[in-house]
Write a protein that holds these residues in place. Sequence first.
Motif, PDB file in Angstrom:
ATOM      1  N   VAL A  91     -26.420  11.755  -4.075  1.00 12.97           N
ATOM      2  CA  VAL A  91     -25.257  11.282  -5.691  1.00 12.97           C
ATOM      3  C   VAL A  91     -24.587  11.895  -6.425  1.00 12.97           C
ATOM      4  N   VAL A  92     -24.943  13.138  -5.436  1.00 11.84           N
ATOM      5  CA  VAL A  92     -24.118  14.242  -5.754  1.00 11.84           C
ATOM      6  C   VAL A  92     -23.057  14.409  -4.570  1.00 11.84           C
ATOM      7  N   LEU A  93     -23.290  14.402  -3.556  1.00 10.64           N
ATOM      8  CA  LEU A  93     -21.839  14.005  -2.785  1.00 10.64           C
ATOM      9  C   LEU A  93     -20.987  13.101  -2.415  1.00 10.64           C
ATOM     10  N   ASP A  94     -21.322  11.497  -2.694  1.00 10.79           N
ATOM     11  CA  ASP A  94     -20.728  10.981  -3.188  1.00 10.79           C
ATOM     12  C   ASP A  94     -19.494  10.755  -3.783  1.00 10.79           C
ATOM     13  N   HIS A  95     -20.118  11.476  -5.172  1.00 12.16           N
ATOM     14  CA  HIS A  95     -18.488  12.245  -5.874  1.00 12.16           C
ATOM     15  C   HIS A  95     -18.168  13.081  -5.554  1.00 12.16           C
ATOM     16  N   ALA A  96     -18.822  14.076  -4.665  1.00  9.68           N
ATOM     17  CA  ALA A  96     -17.539  15.430  -4.794  1.00  9.68           C
ATOM     18  C   ALA A  96     -17.402  14.343  -3.337  1.00  9.68           C
ATOM     19  N   VAL A  97     -17.205  13.556  -2.242  1.00  7.70           N
ATOM     20  CA  VAL A  97     -16.467  12.721  -1.499  1.00  7.70           C
ATOM     21  C   VAL A  97     -15.348  12.592  -2.037  1.00  7.70           C
ATOM     22  N   ARG A  98     -16.100  12.313  -3.275  1.00  8.38           N
ATOM     23  CA  ARG A  98     -14.077  10.964  -3.855  1.00  8.38           C
ATOM     24  C   ARG A  98     -13.648  12.263  -4.610  1.00  8.38           C
ATOM     25  N   GLY A  99     -14.506  13.618  -4.307  1.00 10.92           N
ATOM     26  CA  GLY A  99     -12.852  14.133  -6.011  1.00 10.92           C
ATOM     27  C   GLY A  99     -13.813  14.482  -7.299  1.00 10.92           C
ATOM     28  N   ARG A 100     -14.987  13.689  -7.598  1.00  7.59           N
ATOM     29  CA  ARG A 100     -15.363  14.584  -8.963  1.00  7.59           C
ATOM     30  C   ARG A 100     -16.301  14.769  -8.715  1.00  7.59           C
ATOM     31  N   ARG A 101     -16.348  15.427  -9.841  1.00  4.45           N
ATOM     32  CA  ARG A 101     -17.112  16.425 -10.707  1.00  4.45           C
ATOM     33  C   ARG A 101     -18.767  15.769 -11.108  1.00  4.45           C
TER      34      ARG A 101
END
Length: 276
Positions: A91-101
């Motif tokens: 979940v954290v990785l998915d947000h980080a890849v999208r440039g989201r916190r």
Amino acid sequence: MESDPDARPPLVPAGPLTAGQILGGAVRLLGIAPLATVGLPVLAAMVEFVLLQVVALPYGRVTGIPAADLAAVAALLWVVLGSAPAAVAFVVLDHAVRGRRIGPAAALATGLRRAPGLLAVYVLNLLVVALVAAVGLIPVAVLQAIGTNSFYRLVAGPVLVLSICAMGIYAWVVHVSLIVAGPAHVVQGFGVLGALAESRRLAPGNWWRTFGTLLAAGAVVAVLASPAALPLVVVGVPRVAAGLWAALVAGVVTPFIAGVIGLIHVDQRVPWRSFR
């Protein structure tokens, strides 16, 4: 124009990823929401340690705790307990890849909701690989059913070795093909069977890249974890201290491996543009 407070630089560049970018992104993942990505696997490893002591103490008085048995119990227990940390890392990785916190609380809430399904994906994956590997025993079983004379005893040994080797290699091929079923379930929302099917859909053309990246990740873990595991084999270290140290090591290794698998998933999805 106001900036988005939830925006951050993407974890990896857009487009196909190299093995170095995947490994580097997995390392950087450790610093994103560390309470969730690192803290949860440490907690899970500590829970596993306590449960193993509960199992081992009465079991050891009767059998002496065979190392193989205890290792098998530990591995199966970690499949159960490790599904939640892996889901949170995805979940954290998915947000980080999208440039989201994403905050630790939100990551934990989302990951824990996905953890039971991820556990089912892992268990089904293991069953598929085990069934494939077990096929290697069929020729030997046939030979034993045919007869027990010296000819069959002579042939059974080489046939067993060749069958197990062949099926072991094929089981590894299947395992690599199903490796991104976990993030497919957590990130893309596929069901258990759908996640395995999605991993198989993405596998063609990516198998050797995936295998090479996993091999490189395993080498990194071996290089880093070997010195870290040294206190566990030193004579005289208290069992509790060794267990706590092992939990800390798991807190680094678990999200790193999840990050590698998650970024392999991202890399495989690039040609399909399905994550846009």
